[in-house]
Scaffold this active site. Structure first.
Site, PDB file in Angstrom:
ATOM      1  N   MET A  18       1.269  -1.447  -0.362  1.00 43.97           N
ATOM      2  CA  MET A  18       0.106   0.070  -0.410  1.00 43.97           C
ATOM      3  C   MET A  18       0.679   0.908  -0.178  1.00 43.97           C
ATOM      4  SD  MET A  18      -3.381  -1.138   2.909  1.00 43.97           S
ATOM      5  CE  MET A  18      -4.171   0.223   2.411  1.00 43.97           C
ATOM      6  N   GLN A  78       7.998  -5.006  -4.739  1.00 40.15           N
ATOM      7  CA  GLN A  78       7.748  -4.714  -6.229  1.00 40.15           C
ATOM      8  C   GLN A  78       7.686  -3.414  -6.806  1.00 40.15           C
ATOM      9  OE1 GLN A  78       3.445  -3.029  -5.420  1.00 40.15           O
ATOM     10  NE2 GLN A  78       2.194  -5.121  -5.979  1.00 40.15           N
ATOM     11  N   CYS A 108      -2.001  -0.748 -10.523  1.00 43.10           N
ATOM     12  CA  CYS A 108      -2.353  -0.010  -9.765  1.00 43.10           C
ATOM     13  C   CYS A 108      -2.858   1.320 -10.206  1.00 43.10           C
ATOM     14  CB  CYS A 108      -0.869   1.239  -9.880  1.00 43.10           C
ATOM     15  SG  CYS A 108      -0.635   3.111  -8.920  1.00 43.10           S
ATOM     16  N   HIS A 178      -6.482  -9.356  -7.256  1.00 46.80           N
ATOM     17  CA  HIS A 178      -7.295  -7.906  -5.934  1.00 46.80           C
ATOM     18  C   HIS A 178      -8.305  -7.842  -6.733  1.00 46.80           C
ATOM     19  CE1 HIS A 178      -8.094  -3.133  -5.059  1.00 46.80           C
ATOM     20  NE2 HIS A 178      -8.959  -4.652  -4.890  1.00 46.80           N
ATOM     21  N   ASN A 209      -7.244 -11.736  -2.786  1.00 46.94           N
ATOM     22  CA  ASN A 209      -7.222  -9.852  -2.481  1.00 46.94           C
ATOM     23  C   ASN A 209      -8.315  -9.478  -2.632  1.00 46.94           C
ATOM     24  OD1 ASN A 209      -5.884  -6.980  -3.629  1.00 46.94           O
ATOM     25  ND2 ASN A 209      -5.676  -7.612  -1.324  1.00 46.94           N
ATOM     26  N   GLY A 210      -8.623  -8.597  -1.536  1.00 45.96           N
ATOM     27  CA  GLY A 210      -9.913  -7.613  -1.610  1.00 45.96           C
ATOM     28  C   GLY A 210     -11.148  -7.786  -0.154  1.00 45.96           C
ATOM     29  N   GLU A 211     -10.910  -6.751   0.383  1.00 44.41           N
ATOM     30  CA  GLU A 211     -12.308  -6.338   1.141  1.00 44.41           C
ATOM     31  C   GLU A 211     -12.726  -7.378   1.377  1.00 44.41           C
ATOM     32  OE1 GLU A 211     -14.800  -3.476   1.114  1.00 44.41           O
ATOM     33  OE2 GLU A 211     -13.609  -3.782  -0.230  1.00 44.41           O
TER      34      GLU A 211
HETATM   35  C1  LIG Z   1      -3.519   3.572   0.238  1.00 39.78           C
HETATM   36  C2  LIG Z   1      -3.820   1.817  -0.934  1.00 39.78           C
HETATM   37  C3  LIG Z   1      -2.308   2.272  -1.251  1.00 39.78           C
HETATM   38  C4  LIG Z   1      -1.861   1.015  -2.880  1.00 39.78           C
HETATM   39  N1  LIG Z   1      -0.315   0.596  -3.264  1.00 39.78           N
HETATM   40  C5  LIG Z   1      -0.353  -0.165  -3.558  1.00 39.78           C
HETATM   41  C6  LIG Z   1       0.916  -0.187  -4.560  1.00 39.78           C
HETATM   42  O1  LIG Z   1       1.677   0.337  -4.139  1.00 39.78           O
HETATM   43  N2  LIG Z   1       0.725  -1.787  -5.090  1.00 39.78           N
HETATM   44  C7  LIG Z   1       0.078  -2.384  -5.111  1.00 39.78           C
HETATM   45  O2  LIG Z   1      -0.199  -3.335  -6.050  1.00 39.78           O
HETATM   46  N3  LIG Z   1      -1.443  -2.361  -4.924  1.00 39.78           N
HETATM   47  C8  LIG Z   1      -1.243  -0.943  -3.951  1.00 39.78           C
HETATM   48  N4  LIG Z   1      -2.788  -0.975  -3.282  1.00 39.78           N
HETATM   49  C9  LIG Z   1      -3.724  -1.818  -3.103  1.00 39.78           C
HETATM   50  C10 LIG Z   1      -4.047  -3.062  -2.250  1.00 39.78           C
HETATM   51  O3  LIG Z   1      -2.494  -4.045  -1.974  1.00 39.78           O
HETATM   52  C11 LIG Z   1      -4.644  -4.533  -2.543  1.00 39.78           C
HETATM   53  O4  LIG Z   1      -4.891  -4.373  -3.318  1.00 39.78           O
HETATM   54  C12 LIG Z   1      -6.095  -3.517  -2.404  1.00 39.78           C
HETATM   55  O5  LIG Z   1      -6.428  -2.562  -1.692  1.00 39.78           O
HETATM   56  C13 LIG Z   1      -7.395  -4.544  -1.884  1.00 39.78           C
HETATM   57  O6  LIG Z   1      -7.470  -5.071  -0.474  1.00 39.78           O
HETATM   58  P1  LIG Z   1      -7.891  -4.699   1.182  1.00 39.78           P
HETATM   59  O7  LIG Z   1      -9.540  -4.741   0.554  1.00 39.78           O
HETATM   60  O8  LIG Z   1      -6.829  -5.751   1.228  1.00 39.78           O
HETATM   61  O9  LIG Z   1      -7.581  -3.288   0.453  1.00 39.78           O
HETATM   62  C14 LIG Z   1      -3.098   0.149  -2.963  1.00 39.78           C
HETATM   63  C15 LIG Z   1      -4.234   0.426  -1.971  1.00 39.78           C
HETATM   64  C16 LIG Z   1      -4.278   1.818  -1.700  1.00 39.78           C
HETATM   65  C17 LIG Z   1      -5.299   1.419  -0.196  1.00 39.78           C
END
Ligand SMILES: Cc1cc2nc3c(=O)[nH]c(=O)nc-3n(C[C@H](O)[C@H](O)[C@H](O)COP(=O)(O)O)c2cc1C
Length: 325
Positions: A18, A78, A108, A178, A209-211
């Site tokens: 993130m 990454q 992204c 995701h 992944n996700g939510e």
């Molecule tokens: C603030 C923020 C920054 C993120 N940065 C990246 C990143 O650098 N690389 C990446 O692959 N995904 C990034 N993501 C996506 C997350 O890795 C993840 O796929 C997404 O938040 C869904 O998972 P979650 O519902 O568990 O948060 C980012 C998400 C958020 C909210």
């Protein structure tokens, strides 16, 4: 799709990358709490040249400690970019520096990144995704995994399977999905059943992944996706002890999570780290950001966030946090 039977007693929990949130400090604190088996760095954007070692160390100081957090949890590096050869050269350097694995970002949604043909827009071009993964796989020693992280698509899901197959054919060792397209952003729901569809078509480990915000989400995500391994982002920031709660849940034990005072101690420790790293004017923002991200899961955070929202003086902010102990 029918729910698949999964053995919820196994399966890794991966702290999602993130950008702007999960930096080395966050990885240190969350991996030390426990319950997390693997971390991934924020994306390192590759444009035009091979980054010097000091740039890799900025994003991944863990490279100086065998690619692991102080708690011994491996940290995958990454990379994000669109040029296969350039990504390959950078991956090779990260591997030489001790990266335990290299992950490639195909998800992204950032406008700046997408404008330069990086991240989620690449999902419109499975051939390029294939070329990137293949070049990186060939450049990195065989004992170092090369993994990919994708969304279900850019504008729609029509190429989800093609992209996953391209990633597999190019030799990736695993794939995190995701379960949303770029245009779906971060809006619930995550389409876990789509991860299941992908998993049925590929022959490599798939990470869901996700939510996932709690143990029930975790279980449902595993059932619908059929995946053993689950990557969690916002859920682990909102509840840093979620990995531990899930591990207890896997053993059939219930867990209430950490006491609020323990979370405040963690936040105060984070405060100290951030103060050492950032100029004073940026510190309060990072503390409030974490507190803000805890709000969906903790009533105490909701209340405290509103109390500190306009406080920028660091001594005042610290005193208010300490009062919660
Ligand atoms: C603030 C923020 C920054 C993120 N940065 C990246 C990143 O650098 N690389 C990446 O692959 N995904 C990034 N993501 C996506 C997350 O890795 C993840 O796929 C997404 O938040 C869904 O998972 P979650 O519902 O568990 O948060 C980012 C998400 C958020 C909210």
């Amino acid at each position: 799709m029918n729910a698949t039977k999964v053995n919820t007693q196994t399966g890794k929990i991966i702290l999602a990358p993130m950008e702007g949130v999960v930096d080395a400090t966050m990885r240190h604190l969350i991996s030390r709490l426990g319950g997390v088996d693997l971390c991934v760095t924020e994306f390192i954007r590759i444009t035009g040249y091979v980054l010097p070692e000091k740039e890799f160390l900025k994003s991944a100081p863990e490279l100086a400690t065998q690619g692991r957090t102080a708690a011994g949890i491996p940290v995958v590096i990454q990379l994000l970019g669109s040029e296969p050869e350039l990504l390959a050269m950078n991956a090779e350097r990260a591997a030489q520096m001790g990266a335990p694995a290299i992950d490639l970002n195909f998800g992204c949604p950032s406008k700046t990144v997408n404008k330069h043909r990086g991240g989620a827009v690449l999902l419109d071009e499975p051939d390029i995704i294939h070329d990137i993964v293949r070049a990186v796989r060939q450049a990195v020693p065989a004992n170092i995994p090369v993994t990919a992280k994708m969304r279900l698509g850019n504008l729609d899901k029509s190429l989800a399977i093609d992209n996953a197959l391209a990633i597999q054919e190019a030799g990736a060792n695993s794939l995190a999905v995701h379960a949303r397209t770029k245009v779906e952003g971060y809006k619930p729901p995550a389409h876990w059943e789509w991860i299941g569809r992908i998993k049925e078509r590929v022959d490599l480990p798939v990470v869901a992944n996700g939510e996932v915000w709690n143990c029930e989400d975790y279980q449902r995500c595993r059932e619908l996706s059929g995946c053993d391994d689950v990557m969690i982002g916002r859920g682990l920031i909102a509840r840093p002890e979620l990995g531990l709660m899930i591990k207890s849940f896997q053993l059939g034990q219930s867990s209430e999570g950490e006491a609020w005072s323990k979370i405040i101690l963690l936040l105060l420790e984070y405060f100290d780290f951030v103060e050492q790293k950032l100029p004073p004017k940026y510190v309060h923002g990072r503390i409030k950001q974490w507190l803000h991200m805890m709000r969906p899961q903790r009533g105490e955070a909701e209340k405290l966030f509103f109390e500190v929202k306009t406080i920028n003086d660091l001594n005042d902010l610290r005193s208010i946090l300490e009062r919660e102990l």
